[in-house]
Design a protein around this motif. Structure first.
Motif, mmCIF file in Angstrom:
data_model
loop_
_atom_site.group_PDB
_atom_site.id
_atom_site.type_symbol
_atom_site.label_atom_id
_atom_site.label_comp_id
_atom_site.label_asym_id
_atom_site.label_seq_id
_atom_site.Cartn_x
_atom_site.Cartn_y
_atom_site.Cartn_z
ATOM 1 N N MET A 1 0.823 -1.195 0.000
ATOM 2 C CA MET A 1 0.000 0.000 0.000
ATOM 3 C C MET A 1 0.866 1.258 0.000
ATOM 4 N N TRP A 2 1.946 1.282 0.811
ATOM 5 C CA TRP A 2 2.764 2.479 0.929
ATOM 6 C C TRP A 2 3.992 2.453 0.042
ATOM 7 N N LYS A 3 4.355 1.285 -0.461
ATOM 8 C CA LYS A 3 5.565 1.189 -1.264
ATOM 9 C C LYS A 3 5.427 2.067 -2.499
ATOM 10 N N GLY A 4 6.387 2.954 -2.691
ATOM 11 C CA GLY A 4 6.360 3.846 -3.840
ATOM 12 C C GLY A 4 5.564 5.119 -3.624
ATOM 13 N N THR A 5 4.971 5.291 -2.442
ATOM 14 C CA THR A 5 4.221 6.506 -2.143
ATOM 15 C C THR A 5 5.176 7.547 -1.572
ATOM 16 N N GLY A 6 5.254 8.698 -2.228
ATOM 17 C CA GLY A 6 6.100 9.783 -1.751
ATOM 18 C C GLY A 6 5.345 10.708 -0.826
ATOM 19 N N ARG A 7 6.065 11.563 -0.138
ATOM 20 C CA ARG A 7 5.447 12.494 0.812
ATOM 21 C C ARG A 7 4.388 13.384 0.166
ATOM 22 N N ASN A 8 4.641 13.819 -1.069
ATOM 23 C CA ASN A 8 3.724 14.744 -1.726
ATOM 24 C C ASN A 8 2.698 14.058 -2.623
ATOM 25 N N ASP A 9 2.720 12.726 -2.654
ATOM 26 C CA ASP A 9 1.714 11.981 -3.420
ATOM 27 C C ASP A 9 0.396 11.957 -2.649
ATOM 28 N N CYS A 11 -2.559 10.539 -0.542
ATOM 29 C CA CYS A 11 -2.558 9.482 0.462
ATOM 30 C C CYS A 11 -3.340 8.270 -0.062
ATOM 31 N N PRO A 12 -2.803 7.054 0.099
ATOM 32 C CA PRO A 12 -3.497 5.851 -0.363
ATOM 33 C C PRO A 12 -4.814 5.567 0.355
ATOM 34 N N CYS A 13 -5.086 6.230 1.484
ATOM 35 C CA CYS A 13 -6.327 5.974 2.213
ATOM 36 C C CYS A 13 -7.541 6.539 1.480
ATOM 37 N N SER A 15 -8.287 9.912 1.200
ATOM 38 C CA SER A 15 -8.796 11.153 1.794
ATOM 39 C C SER A 15 -8.673 12.351 0.855
ATOM 40 N N GLY A 16 -7.774 12.251 -0.140
ATOM 41 C CA GLY A 16 -7.538 13.377 -1.035
ATOM 42 C C GLY A 16 -6.422 14.295 -0.559
ATOM 43 N N LYS A 17 -5.912 14.064 0.654
ATOM 44 C CA LYS A 17 -4.820 14.871 1.190
ATOM 45 C C LYS A 17 -3.491 14.296 0.730
ATOM 46 N N LYS A 18 -2.429 15.115 0.848
ATOM 47 C CA LYS A 18 -1.092 14.604 0.600
ATOM 48 C C LYS A 18 -0.746 13.608 1.709
ATOM 49 N N ALA A 19 0.054 12.607 1.357
ATOM 50 C CA ALA A 19 0.420 11.572 2.327
ATOM 51 C C ALA A 19 1.071 12.168 3.573
ATOM 52 N N LYS A 20 1.911 13.209 3.395
ATOM 53 C CA LYS A 20 2.620 13.788 4.543
ATOM 54 C C LYS A 20 1.676 14.487 5.517
ATOM 55 N N ASN A 21 0.487 14.886 5.056
ATOM 56 C CA ASN A 21 -0.476 15.571 5.921
ATOM 57 C C ASN A 21 -1.599 14.657 6.372
ATOM 58 N N CYS A 22 -1.499 13.381 6.058
ATOM 59 C CA CYS A 22 -2.590 12.455 6.390
ATOM 60 C C CYS A 22 -2.020 11.268 7.174
ATOM 61 N N CYS A 23 -2.103 10.109 6.598
ATOM 62 C CA CYS A 23 -1.750 8.874 7.294
ATOM 63 C C CYS A 23 -0.255 8.680 7.496
ATOM 64 N N TRP A 24 0.590 9.377 6.732
ATOM 65 C CA TRP A 24 2.034 9.240 6.914
ATOM 66 C C TRP A 24 2.452 9.722 8.283
ATOM 67 N N ARG A 25 1.709 10.657 8.820
ATOM 68 C CA ARG A 25 2.051 11.201 10.128
ATOM 69 C C ARG A 25 1.888 10.106 11.176
ATOM 70 N N GLY A 26 2.947 9.713 11.824
ATOM 71 C CA GLY A 26 2.874 8.723 12.888
ATOM 72 C C GLY A 26 2.973 7.284 12.435
ATOM 73 N N ILE A 27 3.266 7.041 11.165
ATOM 74 C CA ILE A 27 3.369 5.660 10.691
ATOM 75 C C ILE A 27 4.692 5.071 11.144
ATOM 76 N N ILE A 28 4.632 3.860 11.638
ATOM 77 C CA ILE A 28 5.839 3.164 12.068
ATOM 78 C C ILE A 28 6.055 1.985 11.127
ATOM 79 N N ASN A 29 7.228 1.860 10.586
ATOM 80 C CA ASN A 29 7.585 0.779 9.668
ATOM 81 C C ASN A 29 6.660 0.692 8.456
ATOM 82 N N LEU A 30 6.136 1.803 8.014
ATOM 83 C CA LEU A 30 5.269 1.856 6.844
ATOM 84 C C LEU A 30 4.110 0.877 6.923
ATOM 85 N N SER A 31 3.571 0.654 8.117
ATOM 86 C CA SER A 31 2.426 -0.239 8.271
ATOM 87 C C SER A 31 1.145 0.506 7.914
#
Length: 87
Positions: A1-9, A11-13, A15-31
């Motif tokens: 799900m996260w492999k190949g997702t950049g900070r400014n791409d 978010c795979p969830c 939401s329409g937000k950038k990954a860095k402003n959504c689910c990337w925040r607080g992710i441990i080991n790209l889970s």
């Protein structure tokens, strides 16, 4: 799900937000991101059956009043603490 997702791409969830402003925040080991609500109550205030009812009531309220991707886990914790100090 996260492999190949950049900070400014996006978010795979979904939401329409950038990954860095959504689910990337607080992710441990790209889970996969978790959505969890923990409610801590005193053991003297509520019993086991009421904790189950409380978590179901909170889940129903979230489901009826909020929009979110995926699911939200509600955990009600009955807690008793014993604290002592050595001087």
């Amino acid at each position: 799900m996260w492999k190949g997702t950049g900070r400014n791409d996006p978010c795979p969830c979904g939401s329409g937000k950038k990954a860095k402003n959504c689910c990337w925040r607080g992710i441990i080991n790209l889970s996969i991101p978790n959505r969890e609500l923990r409610v801590i109550v005193g053991a003297d205030k509520i019993d086991d059956i009421e904790t189950e009812k409380l978590s179901a009531d909170i889940a129903k309220k979230i489901q009826d009043e909020m929009t979110y991707p995926g699911q939200v886990k509600i955990t009600v914790i009955r807690e008793t603490r014993a604290v002592s100090y050595a001087k």
